[in-house]
Design a protein around this motif. Structure first.
Motif, PDB file in Angstrom:
ATOM      1  N   GLU A 162     -12.330  13.015   3.707  1.00  0.00           N
ATOM      2  CA  GLU A 162     -11.516  14.070   3.281  1.00  0.00           C
ATOM      3  C   GLU A 162     -10.177  13.774   3.033  1.00  0.00           C
ATOM      4  O   GLU A 162      -9.630  14.218   2.102  1.00  0.00           O
ATOM      5  N   ALA A 163      -9.667  12.609   3.836  1.00  0.00           N
ATOM      6  CA  ALA A 163      -8.294  12.203   3.556  1.00  0.00           C
ATOM      7  C   ALA A 163      -8.142  11.598   2.285  1.00  0.00           C
ATOM      8  O   ALA A 163      -7.197  11.863   1.734  1.00  0.00           O
ATOM      9  N   VAL A 164      -9.107  10.673   1.717  1.00  0.00           N
ATOM     10  CA  VAL A 164      -9.039  10.278   0.426  1.00  0.00           C
ATOM     11  C   VAL A 164      -9.229  11.312  -0.667  1.00  0.00           C
ATOM     12  O   VAL A 164      -8.357  11.350  -1.658  1.00  0.00           O
ATOM     13  N   LYS A 165      -9.986  12.221  -0.351  1.00  0.00           N
ATOM     14  CA  LYS A 165     -10.040  13.400  -1.391  1.00  0.00           C
ATOM     15  C   LYS A 165      -8.461  14.049  -1.331  1.00  0.00           C
ATOM     16  O   LYS A 165      -8.109  14.597  -2.439  1.00  0.00           O
ATOM     17  N   ALA A 166      -7.739  14.457  -0.266  1.00  0.00           N
ATOM     18  CA  ALA A 166      -6.764  14.928  -0.160  1.00  0.00           C
ATOM     19  C   ALA A 166      -5.731  14.066  -0.776  1.00  0.00           C
ATOM     20  O   ALA A 166      -4.695  14.780  -1.797  1.00  0.00           O
ATOM     21  N   LEU A 167      -5.765  12.835  -0.891  1.00  0.00           N
ATOM     22  CA  LEU A 167      -4.786  12.008  -1.535  1.00  0.00           C
ATOM     23  C   LEU A 167      -5.051  11.839  -3.110  1.00  0.00           C
ATOM     24  O   LEU A 167      -4.302  11.441  -3.862  1.00  0.00           O
ATOM     25  N   THR A 168      -6.206  12.479  -3.470  1.00  0.00           N
ATOM     26  CA  THR A 168      -6.725  12.183  -4.864  1.00  0.00           C
ATOM     27  C   THR A 168      -6.875  13.617  -5.592  1.00  0.00           C
ATOM     28  O   THR A 168      -7.636  13.460  -6.630  1.00  0.00           O
ATOM     29  N   GLY A 169      -6.730  14.694  -5.042  1.00  0.00           N
ATOM     30  CA  GLY A 169      -6.933  15.650  -5.461  1.00  0.00           C
ATOM     31  C   GLY A 169      -8.275  16.045  -5.648  1.00  0.00           C
ATOM     32  O   GLY A 169      -8.822  16.829  -6.621  1.00  0.00           O
ATOM     33  N   GLY A 170      -8.943  15.429  -4.811  1.00  0.00           N
ATOM     34  CA  GLY A 170     -10.477  15.676  -4.743  1.00  0.00           C
ATOM     35  C   GLY A 170     -11.381  14.936  -5.588  1.00  0.00           C
ATOM     36  O   GLY A 170     -12.613  14.978  -5.438  1.00  0.00           O
ATOM     37  N   ALA A 218       0.974  -1.198   0.016  1.00  0.00           N
ATOM     38  CA  ALA A 218       0.013  -0.101  -0.040  1.00  0.00           C
ATOM     39  C   ALA A 218       0.859   1.262  -0.048  1.00  0.00           C
ATOM     40  O   ALA A 218       1.830   1.411   0.697  1.00  0.00           O
ATOM     41  N   ALA A 219       0.388   2.292  -0.777  1.00  0.00           N
ATOM     42  CA  ALA A 219       1.130   3.451  -0.774  1.00  0.00           C
ATOM     43  C   ALA A 219       0.877   4.523   0.295  1.00  0.00           C
ATOM     44  O   ALA A 219       1.799   5.298   0.570  1.00  0.00           O
ATOM     45  N   GLU A 220      -0.510   4.533   0.572  1.00  0.00           N
ATOM     46  CA  GLU A 220      -0.966   5.196   1.543  1.00  0.00           C
ATOM     47  C   GLU A 220      -1.942   4.504   2.848  1.00  0.00           C
ATOM     48  O   GLU A 220      -2.420   3.477   2.053  1.00  0.00           O
ATOM     49  N   THR A 221      -2.096   4.749   3.720  1.00  0.00           N
ATOM     50  CA  THR A 221      -2.954   4.213   4.708  1.00  0.00           C
ATOM     51  C   THR A 221      -3.814   5.270   5.516  1.00  0.00           C
ATOM     52  O   THR A 221      -3.120   6.528   5.663  1.00  0.00           O
ATOM     53  N   VAL A 222      -4.979   5.047   5.825  1.00  0.00           N
ATOM     54  CA  VAL A 222      -5.926   5.945   6.454  1.00  0.00           C
ATOM     55  C   VAL A 222      -6.644   5.383   7.543  1.00  0.00           C
ATOM     56  O   VAL A 222      -7.312   4.190   7.476  1.00  0.00           O
ATOM     57  N   PRO A 223      -6.483   5.566   8.799  1.00  0.00           N
ATOM     58  CA  PRO A 223      -7.404   4.805   9.798  1.00  0.00           C
ATOM     59  C   PRO A 223      -8.847   4.954   9.542  1.00  0.00           C
ATOM     60  O   PRO A 223      -9.388   5.984   9.368  1.00  0.00           O
ATOM     61  N   MET A 224      -9.488   3.786   9.905  1.00  0.00           N
ATOM     62  CA  MET A 224     -10.712   3.709   9.659  1.00  0.00           C
ATOM     63  C   MET A 224     -11.482   4.368  11.069  1.00  0.00           C
ATOM     64  O   MET A 224     -11.937   3.346  11.803  1.00  0.00           O
ATOM     65  N   HIS A 225     -11.791   5.550  11.380  1.00  0.00           N
ATOM     66  CA  HIS A 225     -12.213   5.781  12.621  1.00  0.00           C
ATOM     67  C   HIS A 225     -13.456   6.797  12.329  1.00  0.00           C
ATOM     68  O   HIS A 225     -14.487   6.751  12.875  1.00  0.00           O
ATOM     69  N   ASP A 226     -13.294   7.910  11.820  1.00  0.00           N
ATOM     70  CA  ASP A 226     -14.533   8.866  11.396  1.00  0.00           C
ATOM     71  C   ASP A 226     -14.749   9.186   9.921  1.00  0.00           C
ATOM     72  O   ASP A 226     -13.859   9.151   9.188  1.00  0.00           O
TER      73      ASP A 226
END
Length: 319
Positions: A193-201, A179-187
């Motif tokens: 928003e985190a995925v939008k930031a990683l994909t230019g929206g 995996a290139a990026e990881t995002v905690p699954m909490h909120d």
């Protein structure tokens, strides 16, 4: 006779001596070395409104591997002593019977290794249905055994994987599998928003939901880019689901329910999985973390539900 697990009632498993099955025409009998424990075992084990008891001897076990010890009439290409993985369904027992066309030979490269073939075959088939291409961004929601294997396959295909999971150790596993990026699954909204930031929206061209619960399915739909594909790999068996058809319609996404039922497709996935592990493309060592004897199968299923520290997947093994 043989020893077999029987689900007598909700969360109540007994180990009982029962008749050893005999292979009929076109069948083989497998002396099992082990059987993986699937997350889909949890709900039947706990009992559902439509459950009936007792269950079949060996029932729920469908990830078995072992050695053929008897061959029925009209079987060719398989012999006593062949080591195999099988698509059979009573493998929480010392022996199981499988149709000869539901058995795949394990090569010498896998000698001595545990090999729960059915979920690995599922992963190969889910990957094919996902139609992942080089250069795409793929979010995988839920990193367990299946999510980790899909992370490896997607990364190998040249995709950028964003892994989303609850436990830090699961995110670490995803990193180890590419995996290139990881995002905690909490909120919910923080993840979006985190995925939008990683994909230019724009979101992800492919999103694979690998949990089998309502919230992860809701979340996965939010993460798909316009014109992308939502792949449902989680096994949703505990009740109906609601989906945001307005959002799905607006974004024009494809939705793939990636559970294959065609026998030929399932066997193709199993054979591809054997090749992938034997060649070293997929390393099972970090994934098969917990081992239990047959008399502790209930504990193995409970661990699959509760996920103690370090848990990825349990196997039941036979001495």
């Amino acid at each position: 006779m043989m020893q077999a697990a029987i689900l007598e009632g909700p969360a109540r498993m007994t180990i009982t001596a029962v008749d050893r099955p005999e292979p009929g025409p076109g069948e083989v009998r497998i002396r099992l070395e082990g059987c993986g424990v699937c997350a889909s075992n949890v709900e039947p084990f706990e009992g559902q409104p439509w459950s009936s008891f007792p269950g079949e001897a060996g029932g729920m076990g469908h990830e078995g591997w072992g050695t053929i010890d008897a061959v029925g009439p009209d079987v060719s290409g398989l012999s006593v002593g062949d080591r195999v993985a099988a698509l059979s369904y009573r493998s929480f027992a010392e022996f199981d019977v499988a149709s000869a066309d539901a058995v795949a030979l394990l090569p010498p490269a896998l000698d001595g290794q545990a090999f729960p073939g059915e979920p690995l075959g599922c992963a190969m088939n889910i990957f094919r249905r996902s139609d992942i291409q080089a250069g795409q961004t793929v979010a995988i929601v839920g990193i367990g055994f299946l999510g980790a294997v899909l992370t490896r396959l997607a990364t190998e295909a040249g995709a950028r994987v964003i892994a989303i999971s609850r436990r830090q150790e699961s995110l670490d596993l995803a990193r180890a599998f590419g995996a290139a990026e990881t995002v905690p699954m909490h909120d919910h909204y923080a993840i979006i928003e985190a995925v939008k930031a990683l994909t230019g929206g724009k979101g992800c061209e492919r999103v694979i939901e690998a949990v089998g619960k309502q919230w992860p399915l809701d979340l996965a739909g939010e993460l798909v880019a316009e014109g992308g594909r939502l792949v449902i790999a989680g096994y949703h068996q505990d009740g109906p689901r609601q989906v945001s058809m307005q959002m799905w319609n607006w974004k024009g996404i494809d939705v793939a329910n990636a559970h294959e039922r065609d026998h030929g497709v399932c066997m193709r996935g199993l054979r591809e999985a054997i090749d992938a592990v034997a060649s070293g493309r997929i390393d099972l060592a970090p994934l098969l973390t917990h081992s239990y004897p047959l008399e502790r199968v209930a504990e193995a299923i409970t661990a699959t539900r509760d996920k103690p520290e370090g848990f990825v997947k349990a196997v039941v093994v036979f001495s």
